[in-house]
Each structure stands twice: as C-alpha cells, then as structure tokens.
Design a protein around this motif. Structure first.
Motif, PDB file in Angstrom:
ATOM      1  N   UNK A  47       0.859  -1.182   0.000  1.00 50.76           N
ATOM      2  CA  UNK A  47       0.000   0.000   0.000  1.00 50.76           C
ATOM      3  C   UNK A  47       0.895   1.232   0.000  1.00 50.76           C
ATOM      4  N   UNK A  48       0.448   2.261  -0.652  1.00 54.27           N
ATOM      5  CA  UNK A  48       1.144   3.544  -0.651  1.00 54.27           C
ATOM      6  C   UNK A  48       0.083   4.626  -0.501  1.00 54.27           C
ATOM      7  N   UNK A  49       0.195   5.454   0.524  1.00 49.28           N
ATOM      8  CA  UNK A  49      -0.736   6.564   0.731  1.00 49.28           C
ATOM      9  C   UNK A  49      -0.011   7.837   0.317  1.00 49.28           C
ATOM     10  N   UNK A  50      -0.578   8.514  -0.658  1.00 49.09           N
ATOM     11  CA  UNK A  50       0.055   9.687  -1.255  1.00 49.09           C
ATOM     12  C   UNK A  50      -0.790  10.928  -0.998  1.00 49.09           C
ATOM     13  N   UNK A  51      -0.146  11.992  -0.585  1.00 44.94           N
ATOM     14  CA  UNK A  51      -0.849  13.236  -0.269  1.00 44.94           C
ATOM     15  C   UNK A  51      -1.153  13.993  -1.559  1.00 44.94           C
ATOM     16  N   UNK A  52      -2.417  14.370  -1.710  1.00 42.01           N
ATOM     17  CA  UNK A  52      -2.849  15.074  -2.927  1.00 42.01           C
ATOM     18  C   UNK A  52      -3.352  16.478  -2.627  1.00 42.01           C
ATOM     19  N   UNK A  53      -2.942  17.069  -1.519  1.00 40.43           N
ATOM     20  CA  UNK A  53      -3.419  18.416  -1.201  1.00 40.43           C
ATOM     21  C   UNK A  53      -4.860  18.372  -0.741  1.00 40.43           C
ATOM     22  N   UNK A  54      -5.616  19.366  -1.084  1.00 39.33           N
ATOM     23  CA  UNK A  54      -7.016  19.447  -0.709  1.00 39.33           C
ATOM     24  C   UNK A  54      -7.835  18.473  -1.539  1.00 39.33           C
ATOM     25  N   UNK A  55      -8.719  17.759  -0.898  1.00 40.03           N
ATOM     26  CA  UNK A  55      -9.579  16.810  -1.603  1.00 40.03           C
ATOM     27  C   UNK A  55     -11.010  17.307  -1.608  1.00 40.03           C
ATOM     28  N   UNK A  56     -11.678  17.095  -2.703  1.00 44.13           N
ATOM     29  CA  UNK A  56     -13.102  17.373  -2.812  1.00 44.13           C
ATOM     30  C   UNK A  56     -13.758  16.182  -3.495  1.00 44.13           C
ATOM     31  N   UNK A  57     -15.049  16.062  -3.349  1.00 44.56           N
ATOM     32  CA  UNK A  57     -15.814  15.075  -4.106  1.00 44.56           C
ATOM     33  C   UNK A  57     -16.665  15.855  -5.084  1.00 44.56           C
ATOM     34  N   UNK A  58     -16.526  15.558  -6.344  1.00 42.19           N
ATOM     35  CA  UNK A  58     -17.317  16.226  -7.372  1.00 42.19           C
ATOM     36  C   UNK A  58     -18.382  15.249  -7.851  1.00 42.19           C
ATOM     37  N   UNK A  59     -19.607  15.513  -7.495  1.00 42.62           N
ATOM     38  CA  UNK A  59     -20.730  14.701  -7.939  1.00 42.62           C
ATOM     39  C   UNK A  59     -21.253  15.318  -9.228  1.00 42.62           C
ATOM     40  N   UNK A  60     -21.414  14.518 -10.261  1.00 40.42           N
ATOM     41  CA  UNK A  60     -21.821  15.052 -11.559  1.00 40.42           C
ATOM     42  C   UNK A  60     -22.870  14.151 -12.194  1.00 40.42           C
ATOM     43  N   UNK A  61     -23.882  14.773 -12.758  1.00 42.12           N
ATOM     44  CA  UNK A  61     -24.887  14.003 -13.488  1.00 42.12           C
ATOM     45  C   UNK A  61     -24.263  13.505 -14.791  1.00 42.12           C
ATOM     46  N   UNK A  62     -24.843  12.460 -15.405  1.00 39.42           N
ATOM     47  CA  UNK A  62     -24.309  11.993 -16.693  1.00 39.42           C
ATOM     48  C   UNK A  62     -24.238  13.100 -17.747  1.00 39.42           C
ATOM     49  N   UNK A  63     -25.217  14.005 -17.754  1.00 39.03           N
ATOM     50  CA  UNK A  63     -25.202  15.102 -18.726  1.00 39.03           C
ATOM     51  C   UNK A  63     -24.004  16.021 -18.494  1.00 39.03           C
ATOM     52  N   UNK A  64     -23.689  16.292 -17.225  1.00 37.71           N
ATOM     53  CA  UNK A  64     -22.543  17.154 -16.934  1.00 37.71           C
ATOM     54  C   UNK A  64     -21.232  16.468 -17.307  1.00 37.71           C
ATOM     55  N   UNK A  65     -21.117  15.173 -17.014  1.00 41.70           N
ATOM     56  CA  UNK A  65     -19.900  14.429 -17.375  1.00 41.70           C
ATOM     57  C   UNK A  65     -19.708  14.460 -18.891  1.00 41.70           C
ATOM     58  N   UNK A  66     -20.782  14.241 -19.650  1.00 38.20           N
ATOM     59  CA  UNK A  66     -20.678  14.309 -21.113  1.00 38.20           C
ATOM     60  C   UNK A  66     -20.257  15.698 -21.563  1.00 38.20           C
ATOM     61  N   UNK A  67     -20.768  16.743 -20.894  1.00 41.96           N
ATOM     62  CA  UNK A  67     -20.383  18.116 -21.243  1.00 41.96           C
ATOM     63  C   UNK A  67     -18.896  18.350 -20.977  1.00 41.96           C
ATOM     64  N   UNK A  68     -18.386  17.880 -19.839  1.00 42.74           N
ATOM     65  CA  UNK A  68     -16.957  18.026 -19.530  1.00 42.74           C
ATOM     66  C   UNK A  68     -16.118  17.269 -20.552  1.00 42.74           C
ATOM     67  N   UNK A  69     -16.508  16.032 -20.854  1.00 44.43           N
ATOM     68  CA  UNK A  69     -15.772  15.237 -21.844  1.00 44.43           C
ATOM     69  C   UNK A  69     -15.742  15.959 -23.189  1.00 44.43           C
ATOM     70  N   UNK A  70     -16.856  16.556 -23.580  1.00 42.30           N
ATOM     71  CA  UNK A  70     -16.907  17.288 -24.853  1.00 42.30           C
ATOM     72  C   UNK A  70     -16.012  18.523 -24.815  1.00 42.30           C
TER      73      UNK A  70
END
Length: 155
Positions: A47-70
C-alpha cells in the motif's frame, strides 16, 4: 440544511492496481505526490498513501460528465465512469512532465467555460487523470452566471 457535527476530515481514494510499481512511480515520482507511512504486512500486501493536497468530491450528473468530456475533447470511446482530477499550477507543464514518462495524453490543455485549463491523460490501472489549472478564485467565479450551489440552481 443542517451542519453535521462530525464531518469527514480526509478523502482517501483507493485504487486497486495489478501493477503496483507503475502506479506508485506515476503518482509519487512523476506527479510528485508525497508519500506518508502506511501499514502493510509482507510480500504482495503493498500500500502507498500519497498526499494530494485538498480533496473534494465532485458529484456530476451523466449530462454534466458528457459536457466536460466534450469540452476537454475526450472521445466517447475513452470516457470512464471514474477519473481523478488534480489541481496544478500549470496544466501544460503537468502534461509535458508526464508525457516525458510515456503517459498518453487523451485531451490536450483546453480553456473551459468554468475558468480552468484542463487536460486529460491516461494514468495507470485504467484510471484517467484530469489536470486542471484554476484561472479565477472561487469568489470571482461565484459572481459569474452559471456558478452556484445545486440547492440554488434553477430546475
């Protein structure tokens, strides 16, 4: 909305990988995420635990994910259900740095309507990594049209 009395203090994303050495090399050595001590037994128990600074959870609807991908220009055939997004000081430099280590770029640096510069690369263990560079503060973005919290967003 009520305020929880014991909110989480840390977000830890667990990535199971068959090529542990490749994953550690990518996140620790290539991306420069500091490693903290972690407990494992012996042999293949690693196991390796790596520090990534500040963490957030981004909840996204399928439509928003498709918009980001586009917006990022990621082809439909390469769109995952989970990906990691890491804030960096300079998106183009981050992409260039990981490219030196053979990491494939899935989407080049692109200025987004949400005032970031995003790029996506293929990380190990099937995970995609989006690098994003903030161009404005949260306060500046909050004054722009389209930026609000979900409970205040018109439906």
């Amino acid at each position: 909305m009520t305020t929880p009395t014991n909110p989480p203090r840390q977000l830890r994303l667990i990535i199971e990988t068959d090529d542990f050495d490749e994953a550690v090399h990518f996140y620790r050595d290539v991306l420069g995420m500091p490693e903290q001590p972690a407990f494992a037994t012996e042999g293949d128990d690693r196991v390796s635990i790596l520090h990534a600074g500040t963490a957030t959870i981004e909840l996204a609807s399928p439509a928003h994910v498709r918009a980001i991908d586009a917006i990022e220009g990621v082809p439909e055939s390469q769109q995952p259900t989970l990906r990691i997004a890491l804030e960096v000081d300079d998106t183009e430099s981050a992409v260039a740095s990981v490219a030196e280590h053979g990491t494939a770029t899935l989407a080049p640096a692109t200025r987004t309507p949400f005032q970031t510069i995003n790029a996506r690369v293929q990380g190990p263990a099937g995970w995609q990594v989006t690098f994003f560079q903030e161009l404005e503060t949260v306060q500046d973005r909050s004054a722009r049209d389209g930026f609000t919290t979900d409970d205040r967003r018109p439906r």
